[in-house]
Design a protein around this motif. Sequence first.
Motif, PDB file in Angstrom:
ATOM      1  N   LEU A 371       0.821  -1.203   0.000  1.00  0.00           N
ATOM      2  CA  LEU A 371       0.000   0.000   0.000  1.00  0.00           C
ATOM      3  C   LEU A 371       0.858   1.258   0.000  1.00  0.00           C
ATOM      4  CD1 LEU A 371      -2.831   1.137   0.030  1.00  0.00           C
ATOM      5  CD2 LEU A 371      -2.788   1.076   2.523  1.00  0.00           C
ATOM      6  N   LYS A 372       1.981   1.235   0.722  1.00  0.00           N
ATOM      7  CA  LYS A 372       2.881   2.387   0.721  1.00  0.00           C
ATOM      8  C   LYS A 372       3.360   2.711  -0.695  1.00  0.00           C
ATOM      9  CE  LYS A 372       4.821   1.899   5.380  1.00  0.00           C
ATOM     10  NZ  LYS A 372       6.068   1.640   6.136  1.00  0.00           N
ATOM     11  N   GLN A 373       3.703   1.659  -1.431  1.00  0.00           N
ATOM     12  CA  GLN A 373       4.177   1.864  -2.797  1.00  0.00           C
ATOM     13  C   GLN A 373       3.074   2.455  -3.668  1.00  0.00           C
ATOM     14  OE1 GLN A 373       5.751  -1.664  -4.620  1.00  0.00           O
ATOM     15  NE2 GLN A 373       6.113  -0.690  -6.609  1.00  0.00           N
ATOM     16  N   ALA A 374       1.830   1.932  -3.496  1.00  0.00           N
ATOM     17  CA  ALA A 374       0.711   2.458  -4.284  1.00  0.00           C
ATOM     18  C   ALA A 374       0.434   3.919  -3.941  1.00  0.00           C
ATOM     19  CB  ALA A 374      -0.540   1.602  -4.039  1.00  0.00           C
ATOM     20  N   LEU A 375       0.547   4.276  -2.667  1.00  0.00           N
ATOM     21  CA  LEU A 375       0.339   5.661  -2.268  1.00  0.00           C
ATOM     22  C   LEU A 375       1.427   6.566  -2.834  1.00  0.00           C
ATOM     23  CD1 LEU A 375      -0.645   5.189   1.500  1.00  0.00           C
ATOM     24  CD2 LEU A 375      -2.167   5.699  -0.402  1.00  0.00           C
ATOM     25  N   SER A 376       2.672   6.076  -2.795  1.00  0.00           N
ATOM     26  CA  SER A 376       3.782   6.867  -3.319  1.00  0.00           C
ATOM     27  C   SER A 376       3.630   7.122  -4.810  1.00  0.00           C
ATOM     28  CB  SER A 376       5.105   6.163  -3.016  1.00  0.00           C
ATOM     29  OG  SER A 376       6.194   6.880  -3.543  1.00  0.00           O
ATOM     30  N   GLU A 377       3.168   6.109  -5.547  1.00  0.00           N
ATOM     31  CA  GLU A 377       2.986   6.258  -6.988  1.00  0.00           C
ATOM     32  C   GLU A 377       1.928   7.319  -7.310  1.00  0.00           C
ATOM     33  OE1 GLU A 377       2.027   2.363  -8.269  1.00  0.00           O
ATOM     34  OE2 GLU A 377       4.094   1.617  -8.165  1.00  0.00           O
ATOM     35  N   ARG A 378       0.996   7.520  -6.393  1.00  0.00           N
ATOM     36  CA  ARG A 378      -0.067   8.512  -6.625  1.00  0.00           C
ATOM     37  C   ARG A 378       0.223   9.835  -5.915  1.00  0.00           C
ATOM     38  NH1 ARG A 378      -5.429   6.362  -8.163  1.00  0.00           N
ATOM     39  NH2 ARG A 378      -5.105   4.267  -8.991  1.00  0.00           N
ATOM     40  N   GLY A 379       1.414   9.956  -5.343  1.00  0.00           N
ATOM     41  CA  GLY A 379       1.826  11.210  -4.740  1.00  0.00           C
ATOM     42  C   GLY A 379       1.152  11.540  -3.427  1.00  0.00           C
ATOM     43  N   VAL A 380       0.635  10.533  -2.732  1.00  0.00           N
ATOM     44  CA  VAL A 380      -0.031  10.749  -1.449  1.00  0.00           C
ATOM     45  C   VAL A 380       0.918  10.341  -0.338  1.00  0.00           C
ATOM     46  CG1 VAL A 380      -1.970  10.086   0.016  1.00  0.00           C
ATOM     47  CG2 VAL A 380      -2.312  10.398  -2.439  1.00  0.00           C
ATOM     48  N   LYS A 381       1.226  11.281   0.568  1.00  0.00           N
ATOM     49  CA  LYS A 381       2.176  11.020   1.647  1.00  0.00           C
ATOM     50  C   LYS A 381       1.559  11.421   2.980  1.00  0.00           C
ATOM     51  CE  LYS A 381       6.217  11.777  -1.311  1.00  0.00           C
ATOM     52  NZ  LYS A 381       7.466  12.562  -1.502  1.00  0.00           N
ATOM     53  N   PRO A 382       0.819  10.500   3.621  1.00  0.00           N
ATOM     54  CA  PRO A 382       0.249  10.806   4.937  1.00  0.00           C
ATOM     55  C   PRO A 382       1.343  10.863   6.000  1.00  0.00           C
ATOM     56  CG  PRO A 382      -0.118   8.510   4.408  1.00  0.00           C
ATOM     57  CD  PRO A 382       0.497   9.134   3.177  1.00  0.00           C
ATOM     58  N   GLN A 383       1.095  11.630   7.046  1.00  0.00           N
ATOM     59  CA  GLN A 383       2.065  11.704   8.141  1.00  0.00           C
ATOM     60  C   GLN A 383       2.028  10.447   9.004  1.00  0.00           C
ATOM     61  OE1 GLN A 383       0.419  14.500   7.167  1.00  0.00           O
ATOM     62  NE2 GLN A 383       2.256  15.499   6.399  1.00  0.00           N
ATOM     63  N   ILE A 384       0.867   9.853   9.154  1.00  0.00           N
ATOM     64  CA  ILE A 384       0.728   8.638   9.974  1.00  0.00           C
ATOM     65  C   ILE A 384      -0.209   7.669   9.256  1.00  0.00           C
ATOM     66  CG2 ILE A 384      -0.230   7.678  12.115  1.00  0.00           C
ATOM     67  CD1 ILE A 384       0.733  10.041  13.604  1.00  0.00           C
ATOM     68  N   MET A 385       0.192   6.393   9.253  1.00  0.00           N
ATOM     69  CA  MET A 385      -0.678   5.330   8.757  1.00  0.00           C
ATOM     70  C   MET A 385      -0.932   4.356   9.910  1.00  0.00           C
ATOM     71  SD  MET A 385       0.019   2.268   5.998  1.00  0.00           S
ATOM     72  CE  MET A 385       0.074   3.302   4.549  1.00  0.00           C
ATOM     73  N   VAL A 386      -2.195   4.062  10.184  1.00  0.00           N
ATOM     74  CA  VAL A 386      -2.566   3.049  11.159  1.00  0.00           C
ATOM     75  C   VAL A 386      -3.024   1.816  10.378  1.00  0.00           C
ATOM     76  CG1 VAL A 386      -4.065   2.452  13.092  1.00  0.00           C
ATOM     77  CG2 VAL A 386      -3.202   4.785  12.860  1.00  0.00           C
ATOM     78  N   TRP A 387      -2.206   0.775  10.404  1.00  0.00           N
ATOM     79  CA  TRP A 387      -2.410  -0.391   9.541  1.00  0.00           C
ATOM     80  C   TRP A 387      -3.234  -1.453  10.253  1.00  0.00           C
ATOM     81  CZ3 TRP A 387      -2.214  -1.666   4.679  1.00  0.00           C
ATOM     82  CH2 TRP A 387      -2.115  -2.996   4.305  1.00  0.00           C
ATOM     83  N   LYS A 388      -4.357  -1.804   9.665  1.00  0.00           N
ATOM     84  CA  LYS A 388      -5.200  -2.891  10.131  1.00  0.00           C
ATOM     85  C   LYS A 388      -5.513  -3.818   8.952  1.00  0.00           C
ATOM     86  CE  LYS A 388      -5.866  -1.642  14.454  1.00  0.00           C
ATOM     87  NZ  LYS A 388      -5.502  -2.493  15.601  1.00  0.00           N
ATOM     88  N   SER A 418      -8.285  16.581  -2.584  1.00  0.00           N
ATOM     89  CA  SER A 418      -7.158  16.207  -3.438  1.00  0.00           C
ATOM     90  C   SER A 418      -6.716  14.776  -3.167  1.00  0.00           C
ATOM     91  CB  SER A 418      -5.989  17.176  -3.215  1.00  0.00           C
ATOM     92  OG  SER A 418      -5.507  17.098  -1.884  1.00  0.00           O
ATOM     93  N   VAL A 419      -6.752  14.356  -1.900  1.00  0.00           N
ATOM     94  CA  VAL A 419      -6.356  12.992  -1.561  1.00  0.00           C
ATOM     95  C   VAL A 419      -7.359  11.987  -2.108  1.00  0.00           C
ATOM     96  CG1 VAL A 419      -5.989  11.373   0.339  1.00  0.00           C
ATOM     97  CG2 VAL A 419      -5.036  13.672   0.471  1.00  0.00           C
ATOM     98  N   LEU A 420      -8.645  12.271  -1.941  1.00  0.00           N
ATOM     99  CA  LEU A 420      -9.673  11.353  -2.450  1.00  0.00           C
ATOM    100  C   LEU A 420      -9.606  11.243  -3.962  1.00  0.00           C
ATOM    101  CD1 LEU A 420     -12.750  12.329  -0.219  1.00  0.00           C
ATOM    102  CD2 LEU A 420     -11.210  10.383   0.040  1.00  0.00           C
ATOM    103  N   THR A 421      -9.328  12.374  -4.637  1.00  0.00           N
ATOM    104  CA  THR A 421      -9.193  12.345  -6.097  1.00  0.00           C
ATOM    105  C   THR A 421      -7.988  11.527  -6.523  1.00  0.00           C
ATOM    106  OG1 THR A 421     -10.232  14.527  -6.247  1.00  0.00           O
ATOM    107  CG2 THR A 421      -8.967  13.770  -8.155  1.00  0.00           C
ATOM    108  N   ALA A 422      -6.871  11.694  -5.803  1.00  0.00           N
ATOM    109  CA  ALA A 422      -5.651  10.966  -6.162  1.00  0.00           C
ATOM    110  C   ALA A 422      -5.794   9.468  -5.939  1.00  0.00           C
ATOM    111  CB  ALA A 422      -4.470  11.504  -5.345  1.00  0.00           C
ATOM    112  N   LEU A 423      -6.599   9.065  -4.956  1.00  0.00           N
ATOM    113  CA  LEU A 423      -6.735   7.647  -4.629  1.00  0.00           C
ATOM    114  C   LEU A 423      -7.947   6.991  -5.269  1.00  0.00           C
ATOM    115  CD1 LEU A 423      -5.791   7.659  -0.838  1.00  0.00           C
ATOM    116  CD2 LEU A 423      -4.310   7.379  -2.821  1.00  0.00           C
ATOM    117  N   ALA A 424      -8.670   7.709  -6.094  1.00  0.00           N
ATOM    118  CA  ALA A 424      -9.854   7.142  -6.739  1.00  0.00           C
ATOM    119  C   ALA A 424      -9.461   5.977  -7.637  1.00  0.00           C
ATOM    120  CB  ALA A 424     -10.581   8.223  -7.534  1.00  0.00           C
TER     121      ALA A 424
END
Length: 481
Positions: A371-388, A418-424
């Motif tokens: 998921l980190k790789q997929a987020l990076s490819e879409r330019g989304v960089k959250p400060q914290i990820m809580v993984w479940k 912008s985040v929701l659009t990038a992750l659509a």
Amino acid sequence: MQNGDATPTATDTTKKAPEEVTKQSFRQKVWRHLESNGLAMFPRPVYNRIPNFKGALEAAAKLAELDIFKNANTVKVNPDKPQEAVRVTCLEQHKTLYVPVPRLQNGFLNRLELPEGESGPAAIRKAVSRNGMETYGKPIGIEDTVSLDLVVMGSVAVSKEGYRIGKGRGYGDLEFGLMMHMKAIKPDTIVATTVHDCQVFDTLPAELFGPHDVPIDIIITPTQVIETQRMSQRPVGILWHLLSDRRLQLMPILGQLREIEMLAGRACTLKEEDTDVEERAQQRPRRMRRRTRSHKSHSEGEGNTTEGEEGKGGNRARRSMRRRNNKSVGKEGKEGKEGEVKPRRPKRQRPVIDFSVKISNISPTTRVRDLKQALSERGVKPQIMVWKGFRGFCYLHFFKAGPQKGEGDSTPAVNMDSVLTALAQMSVGGSGGAGEEPVEEKPRLLTVEPAPPRQPPADAAPAEAPPAAQLDAQPQTAEVH
């Protein structure tokens, strides 16, 4: 409750001091009456339970005499103790018996099947016990086909109008909603309950009940069978707007159903305020243990008053000396200079979350790095990820923009849209597996939706750290409250 010598009448209750009329007030009335009149059976006390009562065997036997039971081939019975005799009768008469998983924590239904060659009374009683229902139960999911002729529910209080009050956790209503989704409940499926006579009320306030409450068709007590008037309609399914996200985390089967409903294009908006699970504040509070002196010290104090006073004064003097020593050490500081006060380190301000995003429908084989790789490819960089990911979802938290270590630097401005659009339409496959060889799974379309902002844990990575470093530093199982 029914009128009788040992049971308070409606006139008696109206003469008492007025109390708030709630479902909980009726529960307390029933639990208190069962306990105080010797009608409660193991497990005790019956408070906060579907109460086991004297006469449960007789009520089960009376149910077995009815045509609705004789003609039923498939029966669902709750797993509580007062309905154990009903479960025994179902297996004795070779009916297909379904029992819900307790609290819906690890599944939905179990179909009880005795092993080949084991059909005696001992085997049946073992199968319907708490451990036996897990050992002999075959798991049934919400995608399986089930058709029920009879549903037997446990109750705390019921009325002749068909209203039912459970123990207050909503398990029975949620089970019914899930069965409605499975189409296991047919129009002619009968809903019955076995209770003591004192649990039956002539009427209950209609305003206490909502569209999620399951009405009862037939009430069976040790002495009578009551066909109710059924003043309310059955729930049509799960009412998502009455559930919070925490309920879905406690009961994964609900999260699974919600994903199915959302993929089908149905609205499944949850409520933000977590009030659907009743708190256990009604239980007896823990009594504080009083601190007392030993008999030895007490007698010594009485036998020699001067020694006792000196002992007390000596203890106070020693405590005062320790405080003065600690104070002087603090003043001396690291270099030991008397009179100098060591400057306090400024307290680091905890970052404030601006908005959060929830990603669900994550495959169990998906790892956090995928998921980190997929987020990076879409330019989304959250400060914290809580993984479940093992539960099928995760949270992304984004901090409010603020100054960084370098002068003039600031957190890049991002917003929810912008985040929701990038992750659509984002899809992520799985690369995890239990064996030595990694298991590659077909990419799965993820569900991305806004989530209510939450405060990060105290040990979360600081806002000054680079986003990637913060993701790596965050524990994968960390909870954000």
